[in-house]
Design a protein around this motif. Structure first.
Motif, PDB file in Angstrom:
ATOM      1  N   ARG A   7       2.185   7.759  10.864  1.00  0.00           N
ATOM      2  CA  ARG A   7       1.850   7.523   9.452  1.00  0.00           C
ATOM      3  C   ARG A   7       0.794   8.558   9.091  1.00  0.00           C
ATOM      4  O   ARG A   7      -0.375   8.399   9.421  1.00  0.00           O
ATOM      5  N   ASN A   8       1.249   9.659   8.485  1.00  0.00           N
ATOM      6  CA  ASN A   8       0.396  10.823   8.233  1.00  0.00           C
ATOM      7  C   ASN A   8      -0.225  11.277   9.565  1.00  0.00           C
ATOM      8  O   ASN A   8       0.488  11.442  10.540  1.00  0.00           O
ATOM      9  N   GLU A   9      -1.575  11.407   9.653  1.00  0.00           N
ATOM     10  CA  GLU A   9      -2.158  11.903  10.918  1.00  0.00           C
ATOM     11  C   GLU A   9      -2.506  10.739  11.857  1.00  0.00           C
ATOM     12  O   GLU A   9      -3.168  10.911  12.870  1.00  0.00           O
ATOM     13  N   PHE A  10      -2.035   9.525  11.520  1.00  0.00           N
ATOM     14  CA  PHE A  10      -2.306   8.349  12.351  1.00  0.00           C
ATOM     15  C   PHE A  10      -1.061   7.917  13.117  1.00  0.00           C
ATOM     16  O   PHE A  10       0.058   8.212  12.716  1.00  0.00           O
ATOM     17  N   LYS A  11      -1.306   7.210  14.201  1.00  0.00           N
ATOM     18  CA  LYS A  11      -0.223   6.579  14.958  1.00  0.00           C
ATOM     19  C   LYS A  11      -0.275   5.077  14.681  1.00  0.00           C
ATOM     20  O   LYS A  11      -1.357   4.484  14.632  1.00  0.00           O
ATOM     21  N   VAL A  12       0.899   4.477  14.514  1.00  0.00           N
ATOM     22  CA  VAL A  12       0.979   3.027  14.323  1.00  0.00           C
ATOM     23  C   VAL A  12       1.628   2.445  15.571  1.00  0.00           C
ATOM     24  O   VAL A  12       2.714   2.862  15.968  1.00  0.00           O
ATOM     25  N   ILE A  13       0.946   1.517  16.215  1.00  0.00           N
ATOM     26  CA  ILE A  13       1.465   0.900  17.451  1.00  0.00           C
ATOM     27  C   ILE A  13       1.719  -0.581  17.178  1.00  0.00           C
ATOM     28  O   ILE A  13       0.822  -1.296  16.710  1.00  0.00           O
ATOM     29  N   GLU A  14       2.948  -1.010  17.451  1.00  0.00           N
ATOM     30  CA  GLU A  14       3.270  -2.440  17.330  1.00  0.00           C
ATOM     31  C   GLU A  14       3.440  -2.998  18.738  1.00  0.00           C
ATOM     32  O   GLU A  14       4.177  -2.435  19.548  1.00  0.00           O
ATOM     33  N   ALA A  15       2.746  -4.102  19.040  1.00  0.00           N
ATOM     34  CA  ALA A  15       2.787  -4.645  20.403  1.00  0.00           C
ATOM     35  C   ALA A  15       2.639  -6.160  20.367  1.00  0.00           C
ATOM     36  O   ALA A  15       2.281  -6.739  19.338  1.00  0.00           O
ATOM     37  N   VAL A  21      13.167   0.440 -10.131  1.00  0.00           N
ATOM     38  CA  VAL A  21      13.391   0.482 -11.587  1.00  0.00           C
ATOM     39  C   VAL A  21      12.338   1.365 -12.264  1.00  0.00           C
ATOM     40  O   VAL A  21      12.363   1.563 -13.469  1.00  0.00           O
ATOM     41  N   GLN A  22      11.397   1.874 -11.442  1.00  0.00           N
ATOM     42  CA  GLN A  22      10.399   2.840 -11.928  1.00  0.00           C
ATOM     43  C   GLN A  22      10.208   3.890 -10.846  1.00  0.00           C
ATOM     44  O   GLN A  22      10.417   3.606  -9.672  1.00  0.00           O
ATOM     45  N   ILE A  23       9.802   5.092 -11.271  1.00  0.00           N
ATOM     46  CA  ILE A  23       9.372   6.098 -10.290  1.00  0.00           C
ATOM     47  C   ILE A  23       8.075   6.741 -10.800  1.00  0.00           C
ATOM     48  O   ILE A  23       7.823   6.762 -12.012  1.00  0.00           O
ATOM     49  N   PRO A  24       7.230   7.241  -9.891  1.00  0.00           N
ATOM     50  CA  PRO A  24       5.947   7.798 -10.332  1.00  0.00           C
ATOM     51  C   PRO A  24       6.079   9.208 -10.920  1.00  0.00           C
ATOM     52  O   PRO A  24       6.999   9.954 -10.568  1.00  0.00           O
ATOM     53  N   ILE A  25       5.150   9.551 -11.810  1.00  0.00           N
ATOM     54  CA  ILE A  25       5.042  10.928 -12.314  1.00  0.00           C
ATOM     55  C   ILE A  25       3.865  11.555 -11.569  1.00  0.00           C
ATOM     56  O   ILE A  25       2.723  11.097 -11.702  1.00  0.00           O
ATOM     57  N   GLY A  26       4.137  12.538 -10.750  1.00  0.00           N
ATOM     58  CA  GLY A  26       3.075  13.193  -9.966  1.00  0.00           C
ATOM     59  C   GLY A  26       2.797  12.447  -8.675  1.00  0.00           C
ATOM     60  O   GLY A  26       3.199  11.299  -8.504  1.00  0.00           O
ATOM     61  N   ARG A  27       2.114  13.163  -7.741  1.00  0.00           N
ATOM     62  CA  ARG A  27       1.831  12.577  -6.428  1.00  0.00           C
ATOM     63  C   ARG A  27       0.333  12.568  -6.147  1.00  0.00           C
ATOM     64  O   ARG A  27      -0.398  13.400  -6.666  1.00  0.00           O
ATOM     65  N   GLU A  28      -0.099  11.639  -5.325  1.00  0.00           N
ATOM     66  CA  GLU A  28      -1.476  11.535  -4.849  1.00  0.00           C
ATOM     67  C   GLU A  28      -2.484  11.696  -5.996  1.00  0.00           C
ATOM     68  O   GLU A  28      -2.373  11.000  -6.991  1.00  0.00           O
ATOM     69  N   SER A  29      -3.422  12.666  -5.878  1.00  0.00           N
ATOM     70  CA  SER A  29      -4.456  12.785  -6.916  1.00  0.00           C
ATOM     71  C   SER A  29      -3.875  13.229  -8.256  1.00  0.00           C
ATOM     72  O   SER A  29      -4.512  13.112  -9.297  1.00  0.00           O
ATOM     73  N   ASN A  30      -2.638  13.717  -8.231  1.00  0.00           N
ATOM     74  CA  ASN A  30      -1.983  14.171  -9.463  1.00  0.00           C
ATOM     75  C   ASN A  30      -1.100  13.086 -10.081  1.00  0.00           C
ATOM     76  O   ASN A  30      -0.301  13.352 -10.968  1.00  0.00           O
ATOM     77  N   PHE A  31      -1.231  11.840  -9.589  1.00  0.00           N
ATOM     78  CA  PHE A  31      -0.420  10.732 -10.114  1.00  0.00           C
ATOM     79  C   PHE A  31      -0.858  10.426 -11.546  1.00  0.00           C
ATOM     80  O   PHE A  31      -2.009  10.100 -11.796  1.00  0.00           O
ATOM     81  N   GLN A  32       0.089  10.553 -12.503  1.00  0.00           N
ATOM     82  CA  GLN A  32      -0.287  10.447 -13.923  1.00  0.00           C
ATOM     83  C   GLN A  32       0.247   9.211 -14.635  1.00  0.00           C
ATOM     84  O   GLN A  32      -0.365   8.697 -15.564  1.00  0.00           O
ATOM     85  N   ASP A  43       0.865  -1.169   0.000  1.00  0.00           N
ATOM     86  CA  ASP A  43       0.000   0.000   0.000  1.00  0.00           C
ATOM     87  C   ASP A  43       0.914   1.236   0.000  1.00  0.00           C
ATOM     88  O   ASP A  43       1.751   1.379   0.893  1.00  0.00           O
ATOM     89  N   GLY A  44       0.741   2.123  -0.983  1.00  0.00           N
ATOM     90  CA  GLY A  44       1.602   3.303  -1.110  1.00  0.00           C
ATOM     91  C   GLY A  44       1.504   4.283   0.046  1.00  0.00           C
ATOM     92  O   GLY A  44       2.370   5.120   0.239  1.00  0.00           O
ATOM     93  N   VAL A  45       0.426   4.167   0.860  1.00  0.00           N
ATOM     94  CA  VAL A  45       0.278   5.036   2.030  1.00  0.00           C
ATOM     95  C   VAL A  45       0.954   4.389   3.241  1.00  0.00           C
ATOM     96  O   VAL A  45       1.711   5.012   3.962  1.00  0.00           O
ATOM     97  N   ALA A  46       0.680   3.083   3.436  1.00  0.00           N
ATOM     98  CA  ALA A  46       1.154   2.399   4.654  1.00  0.00           C
ATOM     99  C   ALA A  46       2.555   1.811   4.510  1.00  0.00           C
ATOM    100  O   ALA A  46       3.226   1.580   5.504  1.00  0.00           O
ATOM    101  N   GLY A  47       2.993   1.543   3.271  1.00  0.00           N
ATOM    102  CA  GLY A  47       4.309   0.912   3.088  1.00  0.00           C
ATOM    103  C   GLY A  47       4.292  -0.513   3.609  1.00  0.00           C
ATOM    104  O   GLY A  47       3.308  -1.238   3.440  1.00  0.00           O
ATOM    105  N   ARG A  78      -3.629   7.661  -3.877  1.00  0.00           N
ATOM    106  CA  ARG A  78      -4.349   7.992  -2.632  1.00  0.00           C
ATOM    107  C   ARG A  78      -3.696   9.151  -1.885  1.00  0.00           C
ATOM    108  O   ARG A  78      -2.492   9.395  -2.011  1.00  0.00           O
ATOM    109  N   MET A  79      -4.505   9.810  -1.079  1.00  0.00           N
ATOM    110  CA  MET A  79      -3.991  10.899  -0.272  1.00  0.00           C
ATOM    111  C   MET A  79      -3.003  10.334   0.758  1.00  0.00           C
ATOM    112  O   MET A  79      -3.279   9.328   1.408  1.00  0.00           O
ATOM    113  N   GLY A  80      -1.864  10.982   0.874  1.00  0.00           N
ATOM    114  CA  GLY A  80      -0.856  10.520   1.840  1.00  0.00           C
ATOM    115  C   GLY A  80       0.073   9.464   1.267  1.00  0.00           C
ATOM    116  O   GLY A  80       0.964   8.971   1.956  1.00  0.00           O
ATOM    117  N   ALA A  81      -0.133   9.080  -0.021  1.00  0.00           N
ATOM    118  CA  ALA A  81       0.736   8.059  -0.627  1.00  0.00           C
ATOM    119  C   ALA A  81       2.120   8.648  -0.897  1.00  0.00           C
ATOM    120  O   ALA A  81       2.244   9.813  -1.281  1.00  0.00           O
TER     121      ALA A  81
END
Length: 696
Positions: free
Chosen positions: A644-652, A171-182, A116-120, A148-151
């Motif tokens: 992770r953006n406006e979220f917290k990730v907790i590993e336990a 071996v590839q990179i994206p053109i544009g980000r989030e909603s502007n990903f082309q 997932d491009g947002v969560a990695g 996606r937003m935050g990707a």
């Protein structure tokens, strides 16, 4: 005759964390290869690869679905078309169905790992990665959902470096980000690709946008340096700063991928139809065919002598059954991977695990839940057959005159149990038959009878796993059942060595009973399993009674002593005893062994073990304190927290006992915005106060 040379065959799987977009990637692959003529969407319950009712309702993959498709590789360097045959397996992302991933990876030659491009990298991404490592599966990465937003392609790539491997190479990179990903830039051919048309079916090749040229040059330089390090000739050309043909870079990269030295990273957005055709090209370019990998090794049945089978049609037939599925119309479907030789309809095969010979009446090429009949299947292929009686997951099917036994897959033990009863007496037999079918199908689903109450207990990998199986029993097999509350699958073990004597002596009018044994019990490391060693010398106990003693120990292990849970990680040594010429019998020695074992483990400091789960929670930052406080109350140990953006990730790590109903608690703590994934991690000693509660 082969329609497609074996070098142009690819057996690949798609693996990922739940919700990374794996099934959407599969659906786009089916669409672009012409297998389906409309786009199936997971959120509409229309995905072709998610064909089970439960999969469509819940929007998750439960069972691995296989299909065969064909892709024409447009080789820009040689200006000619190459058609490839790809057998593809879409696997579940949820940890409760980990066996589906494991058995699929066992028979695959390559894999696409979707992120997932947002969560990695997420918790289950690490699990499937470790499973792929275990089976040495070459793989390519696809960072999805970049629209996606935050990707962030860069952050996702960084998480791959940190958590999975330092050998990833973009071996590839994206053109544009989030909603502007082309679109995407291919760093090897130095071209930009855009995806046009209603469904992104037109791949438009253009020059790299002017404003990105500098960035591309830097990233490409790093990529070439990493690839060139794997080949002396390419390194020489690279150091001399000469132009390197794309075909040469691909050749070296392919060799490095097959040898698991490098893992290329691609990018796109499956839902927005971007990047999938180039991913299919990458499967053909870089993932191995059956002949690129080492030949399969097995043993001669009944001996340890190694046998090697080359992936060639003229070798003796050898295949492995990796999945058994219950089909309401045709009965048991056995999916198998052919490693060598070929199989024709109507021929006989040998199951080297059961020793049975069977006739193959039908061979099927699968496409999710539909199928096409074929006359023969060749080396390197994946197919299915029906009508085999006792064939299960992990069994070897081979040429009866040239037998071979391939290595079986070992599956994890269940951690959660539930009592299940038929609603009426009449349905008892129907329920028994249904449970037998489901245990044949799923190696992580266990069924046993409670000897004291006579009730049936089913065990699985998690609440969702059992929930879906019970749903299938009711809807698919139409059996009315009632269930109890989920119970944790505790285990018992010992802390020290101990010896004990067991005697069973009975005298009654005629012939009596006499059995007498001395056993030693020794603790083993966690996860090392059970071991029985016979050290009887000089005929102190005749050889014919040893199997009965072993059986007695096995029964005592299964029944447990402290709280009647199975005993694990223990070595039992039979070292002394005595017998009576007339009165000794199998049953007497079996009872004596049970008595000695139970006495021995009591002396050896018995204690209870509980399953500890690895949990990853994603929650909004303002609920962070509440979530942590709740985890502490559940005896959780927090291992890591990150943003992770406006979220917290907790590993336990939290005991499974404390996690029942956690989904509801987390929703109420976070106003419905929190989510979590959980997987089994290890067994640990239970605190004394809780042990007493369980024993009661």
């Amino acid at each position: 005759m082969r329609e497609y040379p074996i070098e142009k065959t690819r057996n690949i799987g798609i693996i990922a964390h739940i919700d990374a977009g794996k099934t959407t990637v599969s659906e786009r692959i089916l669409f672009y290869t012409g297998i389906s003529h409309k786009l199936g969407e997971v959120h509409d319950g229309q995905a072709i690869m998610d064909w089970m009712v439960q999969e469509r309702e819940r929007g998750i993959t439960i069972t691995a679905a296989a299909t065969t498709l064909y892709w024409t590789l447009k080789d820009f360097s040689r200006e000619k078309n190459n058609e490839y045959k790809i057998n593809i397996i879409d696997t579940p992302g949820h940890i409760d169905f980990t066996a589906e991933v494991q058995r699929s990876l066992r028979v695959l030659d390559g894999a696409i790992v979707v992120f997932d491009g947002v969560a990695g990298v997420e918790a289950q991404s690490e699990t499937v990665w470790r499973q792929a490592d275990m089976y040495k599966v070459p793989r390519i990465c696809f960072i999805n959902k970049l629209d996606r937003m935050g990707a962030s392609f860069e952050k996702s790539l960084e998480s791959i470096y940190q958590k999975l491997t330092a050998n990833a190479v973009p071996v590839q990179i994206p053109i544009g980000r989030e909603s502007n990903f082309q679109g995407v830039i291919d760093l090897i051919s130095e071209k930009a690709f855009y995806f046009e048309g209603d469904f992104g079916q037109e791949v438009i090749e253009k020059e790299i946008p002017e404003e990105m040229k500098e960035q591309v040059a830097k990233i490409r330089e790093k990529m070439l340096e990493k690839i060139a390090a794997e080949d002396e000739n390419l390194l020489e050309v690279f150091l001399e700063k000469k132009a390197i043909p794309s075909s040469q870079v691909r050749e070296v990269l392919r060799k490095a991928i097959i040898e698991a030295k490098l893992i290329p990273v691609f990018c796109g957005a499956a839902l927005k139809n971007k990047g999938i055709q180039l991913l299919l090209d990458a499967v053909c370019y870089y993932l191995p065919s059956p002949v690129d990998l080492p030949a399969i090794k097995g043993t001669e049945p009944g001996s340890d002598q190694e046998i090697v089978r080359e992936p060639k049609d003229d070798q003796p037939f050898a295949s492995l059954v990796f999945k058994v599925a219950s089909d309401p119309f045709v009965g048991a479907l056995n999916y198998f991977r052919v490693y060598s030789g070929f199989l024709k309809k109507g021929s006989y095969i040998l199951n080297t695990v059961t020793g049975e010979k069977e006739r193959i009446s039908r061979i099927l090429r699968m496409h999710a839940n539909s199928r096409t009949e074929i006359d023969e299947v060749l080396a390197g292929d994946i197919a299915a057959t029906i009508g085999l009686k006792n064939t299960k997951t992990g069994h070897t099917l081979c040429d009866p005159f040239r037998p071979i036994l391939l290595e079986k897959t070992i599956f994890p033990e269940p951690v959660i149990s539930i009592r299940i009863n038929p609603e009426t007496k009449a349905e008892q037999e129907k329920m028994t038959l249904t449970l037998k079918k489901l245990t044949d199908e799923d190696p992580t689903f266990h069924v046993k009878e409670d000897l004291e109450t006579g009730e049936t207990i089913i065990s699985g990998m998690g609440e969702l796993h059992l929930d879906i199986l019970i749903d299938r029993i009711k809807r698919e097999f139409k059996v009315g059942v009632a269930t109890g509350k989920p119970q944790v699958a505790y285990k018992e073990t010992i802390s020290r060595e101990a010896n004990a004597e067991g005697k069973y002596i009975r005298q009654s009018g005629g012939r009596g009973q006499y059995g007498h044994v001395w056993l030693k019990v020794i603790p083993k490391q966690r996860g090392e399993g059970l071991e029985f060693v016979n050290e009887i010398k000089g005929g102190v106990i005749p050889q014919e009674f040893i199997p009965a003693i072993r059986k007695g120990v096995e029964e005592a292990v299964e029944k447990g002593v402290l709280a009647h849970y199975p005993i694990v990680d223990i070595k039992t040594i039979l070292y002394d005893g005595s017998f009576h010429e007339v009165d000794s019998s199998d049953i007497a020695f079996k009872i004596a062994a049970i008595s000695a074992f139970q006495e021995g483990v009591k002396k050896a400091g018995l204690f209870l073990l509980e399953p500890i789960m690895k949990i990853e929670i994603v929650a909004p930052e303002n609920f962070f304190g509440d979530v942590i406080g709740d985890l502490n109350r559940r005896r959780g140990i927090i291992e890591e927290t990150k943003d992770r953006n406006e979220f917290k990730v907790i590993e336990a790590k939290v005991p499974l006992r404390e996690m029942f109903g956690y989904a509801t608690s987390l929703r109420s703590l976070t106003q419905g915005r929190g989510s979590f994934t959980m997987e089994f991690n290890h067994y640990n000693k239970i605190p004394e106060n809780i042990t007493q509660e369980i024993i009661k």
